[in-house]
Design a protein around this motif. Sequence first.
Motif: not given
Length: 261
Positions: A152, A156, A159, A181-184, A187-190
């Motif tokens: 990761y 990260r 992305r 993938w849909h990043w929050h 910038g850490e969760r997706y």
Amino acid sequence: MNTRVFYDELAARYDLLYADWDASIDRQGRALDTLLTTALGRGPHTVLDSACGIGTQALGLSRLGHRVTGTDLSPVATARAAAEAAARGLDVKVAAADMRALPFPDASFDAVVCADNALPHLLTAEDVRAALAESRRVLRPGGLLLLSTRPYGELRRSRPASEAPRVRTGPDGRTITFQLWHWHEDGERYDVELFQLLPTGATWAPCTSTTTYWALSEAQTAQFVRESGFGEPVWHPASATGFHQPLLGARRPLPRPRSTE
């Protein structure tokens, strides 16, 4: 969608993620066995696979002679793991259980395996610490934690919006699996949308499942492991182990000798 529902839905077709699931079972088992025997000596060892899914790592380790117990949040997945073990003549005990509350006494295992990016399903520091504390509790002193995640730190930075499609060719035709993938905003969760196109003669039937991950960097994961009372963690790159993800190894410390003064 919560993690249990994601894996309940995926259990019947999880093996279709692999071009050759049986070959992956053997390859991953050998890679984990090498790390186990290097750290703990020749086995067999008592091993808990705390996110066993349908049994990929548990079956491989059992086939090599280790005494394996598998747990998973999904009872549908653990039921399939039990059936797969029985079909192969392997003795793998399974139970549906949350890795944050394991149903075993203290110091029950020589090793705990938490593979296939399972820990990043926990989305808060509190939950990650709870899972690692439980792994430490059920390990004997000197026992080994083996934990694998995606790389990761790099992911990260880049992305990615998707993962390359995987194709499995079986007796009924080709199954195609891919992810979006849909990043929050943090910038850490997706969120992951996992798509599978299953062969139905001349066309495909689509199946979709959704889940969320916390993309913990290697440094963050190692720090959580230290904070949970393990010895200094070591990352083993995939290129060195033959496993499909980087693997972190850390030991539960032995008790300090009593002073004779």
